[in-house]
Design a protein around this motif. Structure first.
Motif, short mmCIF file in Angstrom:
data_model
loop_
_atom_site.label_atom_id
_atom_site.label_comp_id
_atom_site.label_asym_id
_atom_site.label_seq_id
_atom_site.Cartn_x
_atom_site.Cartn_y
_atom_site.Cartn_z
N SER A 1 33.78 46.13 57.74
CA SER A 1 33.90 46.36 56.30
C SER A 1 34.90 45.38 55.68
N LEU A 2 35.95 45.02 56.42
CA LEU A 2 36.89 44.01 55.93
C LEU A 2 36.21 42.66 55.79
N TRP A 3 35.40 42.32 56.78
CA TRP A 3 34.70 41.04 56.75
C TRP A 3 33.73 40.96 55.56
N VAL A 4 32.97 42.05 55.35
CA VAL A 4 32.01 42.03 54.25
C VAL A 4 32.73 42.11 52.90
N ALA A 5 33.91 42.75 52.85
CA ALA A 5 34.69 42.77 51.61
C ALA A 5 35.13 41.36 51.24
N ALA A 6 35.48 40.57 52.25
CA ALA A 6 35.83 39.18 51.98
C ALA A 6 34.62 38.40 51.46
N SER A 7 33.47 38.66 52.04
CA SER A 7 32.25 37.98 51.57
C SER A 7 31.92 38.38 50.14
N ILE A 8 32.10 39.65 49.81
CA ILE A 8 31.86 40.11 48.44
C ILE A 8 32.85 39.43 47.50
N GLY A 9 34.09 39.31 47.93
CA GLY A 9 35.08 38.62 47.11
C GLY A 9 34.69 37.17 46.85
N LEU A 10 34.17 36.50 47.87
CA LEU A 10 33.71 35.12 47.69
C LEU A 10 32.55 35.06 46.69
N ALA A 11 31.65 36.03 46.78
CA ALA A 11 30.52 36.07 45.85
C ALA A 11 31.00 36.27 44.42
N VAL A 12 31.94 37.18 44.24
CA VAL A 12 32.48 37.42 42.90
C VAL A 12 33.20 36.18 42.39
N GLY A 13 34.01 35.57 43.25
CA GLY A 13 34.73 34.37 42.85
C GLY A 13 33.80 33.23 42.49
N GLY A 14 32.64 33.20 43.13
CA GLY A 14 31.66 32.17 42.82
C GLY A 14 30.80 32.48 41.61
N LEU B 1 40.12 40.74 46.79
CA LEU B 1 40.79 39.99 45.73
C LEU B 1 41.22 38.61 46.23
N GLY B 2 41.78 38.56 47.44
CA GLY B 2 42.21 37.29 47.99
C GLY B 2 41.06 36.32 48.18
N ALA B 3 39.93 36.84 48.66
CA ALA B 3 38.76 35.99 48.84
C ALA B 3 38.24 35.48 47.50
N ALA B 4 38.22 36.39 46.50
CA ALA B 4 37.77 35.98 45.17
C ALA B 4 38.69 34.92 44.58
N LEU B 5 39.98 35.11 44.75
CA LEU B 5 40.94 34.14 44.23
C LEU B 5 40.77 32.78 44.92
N ALA B 6 40.55 32.80 46.24
CA ALA B 6 40.32 31.55 46.97
C ALA B 6 39.07 30.85 46.45
N MET B 7 38.04 31.63 46.14
CA MET B 7 36.80 31.03 45.65
C MET B 7 36.99 30.48 44.24
N VAL B 8 37.72 31.20 43.40
CA VAL B 8 38.00 30.71 42.05
C VAL B 8 38.75 29.38 42.12
N VAL B 9 39.74 29.32 42.99
CA VAL B 9 40.49 28.07 43.16
C VAL B 9 39.57 26.96 43.65
N SER B 10 38.67 27.29 44.56
CA SER B 10 37.72 26.29 45.06
C SER B 10 36.85 25.74 43.95
#
Length: 223
Positions: free
Chosen positions: A101-114, A47-56
């Motif tokens: 798995s934490l690292w890839v979860a962040a990558s998935i979050g970035l993909a969703v946010g994008g 969620l945090g990664a997705a939110l960061a990507m949405v903000v970006s």
């Protein structure tokens, strides 16, 4: 510019996909032990990664900023969180799979946010395939089905140690390595590497150990 519904969909999907990976880590909970990075942690990372990507993305549309800059910081910053999931016990390093798995979860979050929903969903399915299916195959190849490591907290009493040994012997378990750690004046910790007979019920073994007089806690150690 992203609409309100776009933002809601992306953040909710990040929670769902991150939770799916986190549940896989939680399923390895045995006895009194669970992974430090489990269901909620993976959700928060994704969620945090997705939110960061949405903000970006929003910054890019509104201020013509570099949308990749925040995402790059997420990828590098997640390494600190992953390092916290890695434990070193003697010559054995554990938690690498959880850190990955934490690292890839962040990558998935970035993909969703994008907005790359297909890539994020397919990535989640592939991660679960690697963790569940390939993990089972790996266990079979390594022969881990007939091995186990336990950590037993018990009273500082030789009789309590003897009861643990007698129970393991009665259930056909062979102690391959034993380490005794003094916790306090009243308690000690046993770390055992066991060879288990085929067909043994590990849950039953843990429950019977936990029910012994003088035993305070039993933990099954896993990768």
């Amino acid at each position: 510019m992203l609409s309100q519904w776009d933002i809601i969909i992306r953040l909710v999907l990040a929670v769902v996909l991150g939770g799916m990976i986190g549940l896989e880590r939680e399923r390895l909970h045995v006895g009194f032990r669970t992974y430090s990075a489990g269901f909620r942690t993976h959700i928060l990372v994704c969620l945090g990664a997705a939110l960061a990507m949405v903000v970006s993305v929003q910054i890019h549309y509104e201020f013509r900023g570099d949308a990749a800059r925040i995402a790059a910081q997420v990828v590098s910053g997640i390494g600190f969180l992953g390092a916290g999931a890695i434990l070193r016990e003697g010559f054995v390093v554990r938690g690498l799979t959880t850190a990955a798995s934490l690292w890839v979860a962040a990558s998935i979050g970035l993909a969703v946010g994008g907005g790359y929903y297909l890539a994020a969903t397919l990535g989640t399915l592939l991660v679960l395939f690697a963790l569940v299916i390939l993990g089972t195959i790996e266990d079979y190849v390594r022969g881990k089905r007939h091995q186990g490591r336990l950590r037993v907290m018990l009273e500082n009493d030789p009789a309590a140690v003897q009861r643990v040994g007698e129970l393991l012997e009665a259930m056909g378990a062979t102690v391959r390595h034993l380490e005794i750690q003094r916790v306090s004046a009243d308690y000690q910790m046993l770390v055992l590497a066991l060879r288990l007979p085929a067909g043994i019920n590990r849950i039953e073994l843990l429950n019977r150990l936990a029910g012994l007089e003088g035993v305070c806690r039993v933990e099954h150690l896993n990768d």
